[in-house]
Design a protein around this motif. Structure first.
Motif, PDB file in Angstrom:
ATOM      1  N   SER A  26       0.833  -1.202   0.000  1.00  0.00           N
ATOM      2  CA  SER A  26       0.000   0.000   0.000  1.00  0.00           C
ATOM      3  C   SER A  26       0.871   1.257   0.000  1.00  0.00           C
ATOM      4  O   SER A  26       2.092   1.198   0.157  1.00  0.00           O
ATOM      5  CB  SER A  26      -0.900   0.006   1.241  1.00  0.00           C
ATOM      6  OG  SER A  26      -0.102   0.030   2.409  1.00  0.00           O
ATOM      7  N   HIS A  40       0.286  -1.775  -6.420  1.00  0.00           N
ATOM      8  CA  HIS A  40      -0.550  -1.328  -5.304  1.00  0.00           C
ATOM      9  C   HIS A  40      -1.515  -2.435  -4.881  1.00  0.00           C
ATOM     10  O   HIS A  40      -2.278  -2.961  -5.678  1.00  0.00           O
ATOM     11  CB  HIS A  40      -1.350  -0.080  -5.676  1.00  0.00           C
ATOM     12  CG  HIS A  40      -2.233   0.395  -4.544  1.00  0.00           C
ATOM     13  ND1 HIS A  40      -1.739   1.130  -3.497  1.00  0.00           N
ATOM     14  CD2 HIS A  40      -3.557   0.199  -4.292  1.00  0.00           C
ATOM     15  CE1 HIS A  40      -2.721   1.394  -2.654  1.00  0.00           C
ATOM     16  NE2 HIS A  40      -3.831   0.831  -3.107  1.00  0.00           N
ATOM     17  N   ALA A  41      -1.463  -2.785  -3.613  1.00  0.00           N
ATOM     18  CA  ALA A  41      -2.395  -3.741  -3.014  1.00  0.00           C
ATOM     19  C   ALA A  41      -2.399  -3.479  -1.521  1.00  0.00           C
ATOM     20  O   ALA A  41      -1.355  -3.591  -0.868  1.00  0.00           O
ATOM     21  CB  ALA A  41      -1.983  -5.179  -3.309  1.00  0.00           C
ATOM     22  N   ASP A  42      -3.548  -3.104  -0.989  1.00  0.00           N
ATOM     23  CA  ASP A  42      -3.641  -2.711   0.421  1.00  0.00           C
ATOM     24  C   ASP A  42      -4.159  -3.883   1.247  1.00  0.00           C
ATOM     25  O   ASP A  42      -5.340  -4.230   1.195  1.00  0.00           O
ATOM     26  CB  ASP A  42      -4.577  -1.509   0.568  1.00  0.00           C
ATOM     27  CG  ASP A  42      -4.409  -0.817   1.916  1.00  0.00           C
ATOM     28  OD1 ASP A  42      -4.020  -1.500   2.887  1.00  0.00           O
ATOM     29  OD2 ASP A  42      -4.662   0.396   1.994  1.00  0.00           O
ATOM     30  N   LEU A  91      -7.053  -3.314   3.541  1.00  0.00           N
ATOM     31  CA  LEU A  91      -8.359  -3.250   2.893  1.00  0.00           C
ATOM     32  C   LEU A  91      -8.724  -4.580   2.226  1.00  0.00           C
ATOM     33  O   LEU A  91      -9.615  -4.638   1.383  1.00  0.00           O
ATOM     34  CB  LEU A  91      -8.371  -2.125   1.856  1.00  0.00           C
ATOM     35  CG  LEU A  91      -8.173  -0.706   2.410  1.00  0.00           C
ATOM     36  CD1 LEU A  91      -8.191   0.309   1.276  1.00  0.00           C
ATOM     37  CD2 LEU A  91      -9.242  -0.365   3.443  1.00  0.00           C
ATOM     38  N   GLN A 115      -7.134  -6.498   0.113  1.00  0.00           N
ATOM     39  CA  GLN A 115      -6.857  -6.604  -1.319  1.00  0.00           C
ATOM     40  C   GLN A 115      -5.824  -7.719  -1.546  1.00  0.00           C
ATOM     41  O   GLN A 115      -4.644  -7.475  -1.760  1.00  0.00           O
ATOM     42  CB  GLN A 115      -6.368  -5.263  -1.865  1.00  0.00           C
ATOM     43  CG  GLN A 115      -7.431  -4.179  -1.796  1.00  0.00           C
ATOM     44  CD  GLN A 115      -6.926  -2.807  -2.217  1.00  0.00           C
ATOM     45  OE1 GLN A 115      -5.745  -2.626  -2.528  1.00  0.00           O
ATOM     46  NE2 GLN A 115      -7.819  -1.839  -2.229  1.00  0.00           N
ATOM     47  N   ASN A 118      -6.282 -10.313  -3.900  1.00  0.00           N
ATOM     48  CA  ASN A 118      -6.373 -10.960  -5.208  1.00  0.00           C
ATOM     49  C   ASN A 118      -5.076 -10.946  -6.015  1.00  0.00           C
ATOM     50  O   ASN A 118      -4.758 -11.928  -6.688  1.00  0.00           O
ATOM     51  CB  ASN A 118      -7.511 -10.354  -6.026  1.00  0.00           C
ATOM     52  CG  ASN A 118      -8.867 -10.898  -5.599  1.00  0.00           C
ATOM     53  OD1 ASN A 118      -8.929 -11.911  -4.906  1.00  0.00           O
ATOM     54  ND2 ASN A 118      -9.931 -10.240  -5.989  1.00  0.00           N
ATOM     55  N   PRO A 119      -4.307  -9.835  -6.014  1.00  0.00           N
ATOM     56  CA  PRO A 119      -3.049  -9.880  -6.776  1.00  0.00           C
ATOM     57  C   PRO A 119      -2.136 -11.026  -6.347  1.00  0.00           C
ATOM     58  O   PRO A 119      -1.418 -11.593  -7.175  1.00  0.00           O
ATOM     59  CB  PRO A 119      -2.409  -8.517  -6.473  1.00  0.00           C
ATOM     60  CG  PRO A 119      -3.582  -7.620  -6.194  1.00  0.00           C
ATOM     61  CD  PRO A 119      -4.559  -8.494  -5.448  1.00  0.00           C
TER      62      PRO A 119
END
Length: 312
Positions: A108, A136-138, A141, A143, A145-146
């Motif tokens: 993030s 970007h992957a928080d 929050l 996130q 999936n990546p």
């Protein structure tokens, strides 16, 4: 099933590759175009696989094909096989030349303002040929999936509480406190003793109070017997926050790692104000039962070293 006779000698990586293409394309005709091989070859490959295993892998429809439950099980296996092959090739590449290779990492904005630059700098100093891709992957929050979709090999972020993702492995890097900060040219930066209450009339830059970090910081003031100040500027942008505080016209509350590294980059001063113990967990996330590549392992080693430097 007898492994040697029915599986080991008859199912090839090429067969799994064709099956993956058919599943992704939704039809054998599209898969043949994608693979640049004839439609009959694709059709025969799938038929031979089904005959070998004794199950249907695809339901044929007028619109194309649909994966059966058995097909989905083999697809999952195929994805894992190719992932392990990819990691093996990376391992060979790394053994041939430990200073090269690519690594994709998700994090993030607040990690980019904190420990990520230090980890990247440390890694690239020792392995200058490595190429890092930061996506970007928080984590806070959710996130994830990546990571699950293999767009990144690992995630770095603030661990949500509770953490309930059974398919992900967590390595805790550090649990850090929050600190009060001002600009290096602020009058508060020259004070040897500062109480949180002394800062209440200052201009504050804080996260919105209804956000997750805003609620955490609000709780810090409540635990200090204070009302949370009304921020003159409410923002979730850590870059905007540190830039404004660096002007010495604002004060704020930041995680310790962000404050420490930003103090060197943009000119912040950590104030000696006592903050009630509120620890924020930073962790590295990987997928369980998925072997990390050699560069991912190197990254984790350097992340541990950076985290240790902050906790000592």
């Amino acid at each position: 099933m007898d492994w040697s006779d029915r599986i080991g000698r008859r199912i090839k990586l090429r067969d799994l590759h064709v099956m993956l293409a058919v599943a992704e394309s939704g039809s054998m005709a599209k898969a043949s175009q994608k693979l640049a091989i004839s439609h009959p070859v694709v059709s025969k490959t799938i038929s031979d696989l089904e005959q070998t295993l004794g199950v249907k892998l695809f339901d044929r429809t007028s619109q194309g094909v649909e994966v059966t439950n058995c097909g989905a099980a083999l697809l999952k296996c195929g994805v894992n096989v190719f992932d392990e092959m990819r990691q093996g090739l990376k391992q060979i590449e790394f053994l041939t030349d430990p200073t090269s290779g690519e690594l994709a990492v998700g994090c993030s904005e607040i990690m980019n303002a904190g420990i990520m630059p230090a980890i990247c700098e440390r890694l690239l100093q020792q392995h200058p040929g490595v190429q890092l891709q930061v996506i970007h992957a928080d984590v806070a929050l959710l996130q994830f999936n990546p990571l699950r979709e293999r767009k990144v090999e690992l995630l770095v972020g603030r661990l949500p509480d509770p953490f309930v993702e059974d398919d992900l492995a967590v390595e805790l890097l550090l649990q850090e406190p929050f600190v009060a900060v001002a600009g290096v040219n602020s009058p508060w930066a020259r004070r040897r003793r500062v109480e949180l209450a002394d800062l209440m009339e200052e201009s504050w830059v804080l996260p919105p109070l209804d956000s997750t970090p805003g609620r955490i910081i609000s709780g810090i003031f409540v635990a200090s017997g204070l009302r949370s100040p009304r921020p003159e500027i409410a923002t979730l942008s850590i870059q905007l926050t540190t830039t404004l505080i660096a002007t010495s016209k604002f004060v704020g509350v930041l995680p310790n790692s962000v404050a420490q590294f930003s103090s060197r980059r943009v000119g912040l001063k950590i104030l000696p104000a006592k903050i009630p113990a509120t620890l924020d967990a930073i962790a590295i996330l990987t997928v369980k039962n998925r072997t990390p590549g050699p560069l991912a392992k190197l990254f984790i080693e350097h992340a541990r070293a950076v985290a240790k430097s902050l906790s000592t």
